[in-house]
Each structure stands twice: as structure tokens, then as C-alpha cells.
Write a protein that holds these residues in place. Structure first.
Motif, PDB file in Angstrom:
ATOM      1  N   VAL A  38       0.835  -1.208   0.000  1.00 43.14           N
ATOM      2  CA  VAL A  38       0.000   0.000   0.000  1.00 43.14           C
ATOM      3  C   VAL A  38       0.867   1.255   0.000  1.00 43.14           C
ATOM      4  O   VAL A  38       0.618   2.212  -0.751  1.00 43.14           O
ATOM      5  CB  VAL A  38      -0.945  -0.012   1.221  1.00 43.14           C
ATOM      6  CG1 VAL A  38      -1.662   1.326   1.360  1.00 43.14           C
ATOM      7  CG2 VAL A  38      -1.962  -1.135   1.099  1.00 43.14           C
ATOM      8  N   SER A  39       1.917   1.264   0.822  1.00 37.39           N
ATOM      9  CA  SER A  39       2.800   2.427   0.896  1.00 37.39           C
ATOM     10  C   SER A  39       3.548   2.640  -0.416  1.00 37.39           C
ATOM     11  O   SER A  39       3.707   3.786  -0.866  1.00 37.39           O
ATOM     12  CB  SER A  39       3.804   2.249   2.036  1.00 37.39           C
ATOM     13  OG  SER A  39       3.148   2.228   3.283  1.00 37.39           O
ATOM     14  N   ILE A  40       4.006   1.565  -1.025  1.00 40.65           N
ATOM     15  CA  ILE A  40       4.702   1.697  -2.310  1.00 40.65           C
ATOM     16  C   ILE A  40       3.763   2.259  -3.374  1.00 40.65           C
ATOM     17  O   ILE A  40       4.146   3.134  -4.167  1.00 40.65           O
ATOM     18  CB  ILE A  40       5.270   0.334  -2.744  1.00 40.65           C
ATOM     19  CG1 ILE A  40       6.432  -0.073  -1.830  1.00 40.65           C
ATOM     20  CG2 ILE A  40       5.746   0.377  -4.196  1.00 40.65           C
ATOM     21  CD1 ILE A  40       6.943  -1.476  -2.070  1.00 40.65           C
ATOM     22  N   LEU A  41       2.507   1.803  -3.384  1.00 39.65           N
ATOM     23  CA  LEU A  41       1.533   2.298  -4.360  1.00 39.65           C
ATOM     24  C   LEU A  41       1.260   3.786  -4.152  1.00 39.65           C
ATOM     25  O   LEU A  41       1.241   4.571  -5.117  1.00 39.65           O
ATOM     26  CB  LEU A  41       0.233   1.490  -4.233  1.00 39.65           C
ATOM     27  CG  LEU A  41      -0.903   1.881  -5.189  1.00 39.65           C
ATOM     28  CD1 LEU A  41      -0.472   1.689  -6.634  1.00 39.65           C
ATOM     29  CD2 LEU A  41      -2.154   1.070  -4.885  1.00 39.65           C
ATOM     30  N   ILE A  42       1.064   4.194  -2.889  1.00 36.59           N
ATOM     31  CA  ILE A  42       0.804   5.614  -2.607  1.00 36.59           C
ATOM     32  C   ILE A  42       2.026   6.460  -2.955  1.00 36.59           C
ATOM     33  O   ILE A  42       1.894   7.555  -3.535  1.00 36.59           O
ATOM     34  CB  ILE A  42       0.430   5.801  -1.124  1.00 36.59           C
ATOM     35  CG1 ILE A  42      -0.884   5.073  -0.812  1.00 36.59           C
ATOM     36  CG2 ILE A  42       0.292   7.276  -0.785  1.00 36.59           C
ATOM     37  CD1 ILE A  42      -1.251   5.096   0.650  1.00 36.59           C
ATOM     38  N   THR A  43       3.220   5.949  -2.636  1.00 36.95           N
ATOM     39  CA  THR A  43       4.440   6.701  -2.927  1.00 36.95           C
ATOM     40  C   THR A  43       4.651   6.859  -4.422  1.00 36.95           C
ATOM     41  O   THR A  43       5.028   7.941  -4.901  1.00 36.95           O
ATOM     42  CB  THR A  43       5.650   5.999  -2.288  1.00 36.95           C
ATOM     43  OG1 THR A  43       5.437   5.853  -0.879  1.00 36.95           O
ATOM     44  CG2 THR A  43       6.922   6.798  -2.523  1.00 36.95           C
ATOM     45  N   ILE A  44       4.393   5.801  -5.185  1.00 37.12           N
ATOM     46  CA  ILE A  44       4.531   5.883  -6.650  1.00 37.12           C
ATOM     47  C   ILE A  44       3.547   6.903  -7.213  1.00 37.12           C
ATOM     48  O   ILE A  44       3.881   7.695  -8.098  1.00 37.12           O
ATOM     49  CB  ILE A  44       4.329   4.491  -7.289  1.00 37.12           C
ATOM     50  CG1 ILE A  44       5.509   3.575  -6.935  1.00 37.12           C
ATOM     51  CG2 ILE A  44       4.173   4.609  -8.799  1.00 37.12           C
ATOM     52  CD1 ILE A  44       5.336   2.158  -7.424  1.00 37.12           C
ATOM     53  N   THR A  45       2.305   6.895  -6.700  1.00 33.71           N
ATOM     54  CA  THR A  45       1.311   7.876  -7.149  1.00 33.71           C
ATOM     55  C   THR A  45       1.772   9.296  -6.866  1.00 33.71           C
ATOM     56  O   THR A  45       1.622  10.205  -7.700  1.00 33.71           O
ATOM     57  CB  THR A  45      -0.035   7.617  -6.458  1.00 33.71           C
ATOM     58  OG1 THR A  45      -0.454   6.275  -6.715  1.00 33.71           O
ATOM     59  CG2 THR A  45      -1.102   8.585  -6.952  1.00 33.71           C
ATOM     60  N   ALA A  46       2.353   9.494  -5.673  1.00 31.64           N
ATOM     61  CA  ALA A  46       2.848  10.825  -5.316  1.00 31.64           C
ATOM     62  C   ALA A  46       4.001  11.254  -6.223  1.00 31.64           C
ATOM     63  O   ALA A  46       4.056  12.410  -6.665  1.00 31.64           O
ATOM     64  CB  ALA A  46       3.290  10.831  -3.855  1.00 31.64           C
TER      65      ALA A  46
END
Length: 370
Positions: free
Chosen positions: A30-38
Motif C-alpha cells: 500500500v505504501s509503495i503504491l501511494i508513494t509511486i502515485t505521489a
């Protein structure tokens, strides 16, 4: 509230709990997905840098009936296409920022803007901000951030250990990346207030992380002298034990910040409140998330690679397997070990229980026969 307090007490005692460490790969994903989106939002949209960083002019007009949207379009027309922002001030006045203007361009724009807004030119106050001054602010912000990171890593490495310092540093970078990415996606202007908000959230993020780390440090003392829990299980108990406290402190901190963001910025239209409150709101939420789902699971992963912790895990699994085999071979007899976790811990490190056969025929604590 009493029910929440009972849940917190049961979490602290280990009677109930959620397996944060066991499901850490989900939270990492989840954190990797949010970070990539950011990062994608930051790369595609970029940051809307204020004139404090890019340079430009600020025009303050007297009371006018022109709306902020109309003022923005008229300001961009008067400035020959330069990007402009407008916001309402008290008493119906307007504050208009136009980026990229130098001293020679400011005076003609002031006169044209006064004509467009139908106000006297002498009543329009003009302030110029050079790009070199904005660069100095940016450089000092980066310097402050770097010094803060170094001091944080040194303190955590001394107070706890280097694995916890590394995990906290990763969590801080995670929080900053998400906050900056949200700024890029929303399109809010980056001002000195934004920098203040970013530096502030680092302290809040570390607060929750240090609370969990302190609990974990106390719980893992002499961990290799027992064979009841692995390091990951003790880390999970530490998270659950401080979970309600982390939630309470985060909610209490988020409520006034939400008031600044949605009431002060959204209703009253105060631009500076928008800048600082959005950074605080996103950063506080991301910091509470990272302290529970990122920092402590990372410590468990780092410690789990140590030979001592791996040997402990093997002993714990071997003991559990032997206990299960013994229970299966007792022809349906119930296990003699108590169910409470605290009692089991005492049985591991304290004196062994006497066999049941030795107490036959004895009536009381003194051991006298009836």
C-alpha cells in the motif's frame, strides 16, 4: 469512551491484538503504491511554486467588487500572460500575485491592473520579490531538513539502535514524499508556510514512532533468555499496546488542523492557512500510518536477519511444536499450561510447576496430609 479505554487496556495486556507484523507485506505494498502515485503526480504536474521562490510581484488593492477569478484573469491579461493568483482579504480588498515580473515590468502592470479593476493606481500597493531571495529560502529549507535528518538518525542510533534509526528515516522520507505529492496533485501554492508545515510534521511523525520504539525496547530486554515469543511477535505486541494512544494523539492533533484547512482555508479563503494546514493535515495522517505500518515492521525485518533472532525463532517454533505434540499424545487431557500470556511468560522464566502426582493426598499449601 469507557469501551475504547477497555479495548486499549486489553490491547496493552496482549489479550487482543491485530497481526500488524504478519501482514506487513500488505502495508508495504500500500505504501509503495501511494508513494509511486505521489512521485508520478510530482513528475507530471510539478509543484506550484510561490513568488517567494520563483520571484515576482504582489499587488494589494483597496476594496473592490471584482471576484478573485475575474481579478486573476485581468491580472494575467495586464501582465502579458504571466501566471497570477488572487485571494480576498479583509474588507473586500484583493491580494494578487504575479510571478516572473521584474522591477521594470511592475509599474506598467500596476497601472494596467488599476485600470482593469477600476481603482486608483496610487491605491494599489506593490511589493517585489526577487528570485535570488526565494533561492536563499529554498537553500535554507534544504539545509534545515538535512541537519534535522542527521540529528534524528544520530539520536535514535544512540537512544535505541541503528536499525531503529534507519527505519525511522525511511518512514520520514515516506511521509515527506506523500505530502509533497499531494501538494503537486492538489495544486496548492508552495510558500514559506508550506516549508514550515513540512518541518513541523517531521516532529509529529517521529513522536508516534519513538513511542512504539520505546515500548519495543523495554519489551525486548533479555529476549534471547526466553523461548515464548519471537522478536516479531514482541514488536507486534508493542504496536498493539500503543495503538490506542497513537490514534488518540493523532485525532486530537488532526481536529484543529482540519479546522484550519476546511474552515480557515476553504470558507474564509485564507491562502496562508491553506499552505500550512494542508501540509500538516496530510503529514500528520501519513506520520501516524508510517509509525504503525512501516517503521516498526521494518525494525522487525532488520532484527529478524540477526543470527541470534533467527536462533530464537527456531527455539520458539521447536518448543511450540513439542508442546502441540505433547498435547496431541495426552489422549484428550487438557493442557496444563495456563491460557493467559502473562502467566505463560512467568512459567517460562520462573520456577517450574510441580507435577500433579506429587500433590495427591495433600490438603493445603503446607503439604500436610489430611
Amino acid at each position: 469512551m469507557s469501551k475504547l479505554g477497555n479495548i486499549g487496556a486489553r490491547l496493552y495486556r496482549g489479550e487482543v491484538g491485530y497481526d500488524f507484523i504478519g501482514k506487513r507485506m500488505i502495508w508495504y505494498g500500500v505504501s509503495i503504491l501511494i508513494t509511486i502515485t505521489a512521485i508520478v503526480g510530482l513528475s507530471v504536474r510539478g509543484l506550484n511554486m510561490g513568488i517567494e521562490f520563483s520571484g515576482g510581484a504582489v499587488f494589494t488593492t483597496p476594496k473592490t467588487s471584482v471576484t478573485t477569478e475575474e481579478a486573476r484573469h485581468r491580472a494575467e491579461s495586464a501582465a502579458g500572460g504571466h501566471q497570477a493568483t488572487a485571494q480576498k482579504l479583509g474588507g473586500g480588498a484583493l491580494r494578487i500575485q504575479i510571478s516572473g515580473l521584474d522591477t521594470k515590468q511592475a509599474l506598467p502592470v500596476q497601472e494596467e491592473l488599476a485600470k482593469e479593476l477600476n481603482v486608483p493606481a496610487k491605491d494599489v500597493n506593490t511589493q517585489l520579490v526577487g528570485p535570488s531571495w526565494g533561492q536563499q529560502i529554498a537553500d535554507k529549507a534544504w539545509l534545515g531538513l538535512g541537519i534535522f535528518m542527521v540529528l534524528v538518525v544520530l539520536y535514535l542510533a544512540i537512544a535505541f539502535e541503528w536499525r531503529m534509526a534507519l527505519a525511522a528515516l525511511i518512514a520520514l522520507v515516506h511521509d515527506l514524499t506523500i505530502t509533497v505529492g499531494v501538494y503537486a496533485l492538489v495544486g496548492f501554492e508552495v510558500t514559506p508556510g508550506t516549508v514550515i508545515g513540512l518541518l513541523t510534521i517531521l516532529g509529529y511523525s517521529l513522536y508516534d514512532t519513538v513511542v512504539v520504539f520505546d515500548s519495543l525496547k523495554e519489551a525486548s530486554k533479555d529476549i534471547t533468555k526466553q523461548s515464548r515469543f519471537t522478536y516479531g511477535e514482541i514488536a507486534n505486541r508493542s504496536i498493539n499496546g500503543t495503538l490506542v494512544r497513537s490514534i488518540n494523539t493523532t485525532v486530537v492533533a488532526l481536529l484543529p488542523v482540519a479546522g484550519l484547512l476546511f474552515v480557515g482555508g476553504g470558507v474564509l479563503g485564507a491562502g496562508m492557512l491553506n499552505d500550512i494546514s494542508l501540509a500538516l493535515f496530510v503529514g500528520l495522517a501519513a506520520g501516524a500510518y508510517s509509525s504503525i505500518f512501516i517503521a516498526t515492521p521494518l525494525v522487525a525485518d532488520f532484527k529478524g536477519r540477526e543470527p541470534q533472532m533467527q536462533a530464537l525463532a527456531r527455539r520458539v517454533l521447536a518448543k511450540r511444536a513439542a508442546s502441540e505434540a505433547k498435547e496431541a499424545g495426552e489422549d484428550g487431557q487438557p493442557a496444563t499450561a495456563p491460557a493467559d500470556d502473562d502467566s505463560e511468560d512467568a512459567a517460562v522464566v520462573g520456577p517450574r510447576q510441580q507435577p500433579t502426582s506429587r500433590s495427591r493426598g495433600r490438603g493445603g499449601p503446607s503439604g500436610k496430609r489430611r
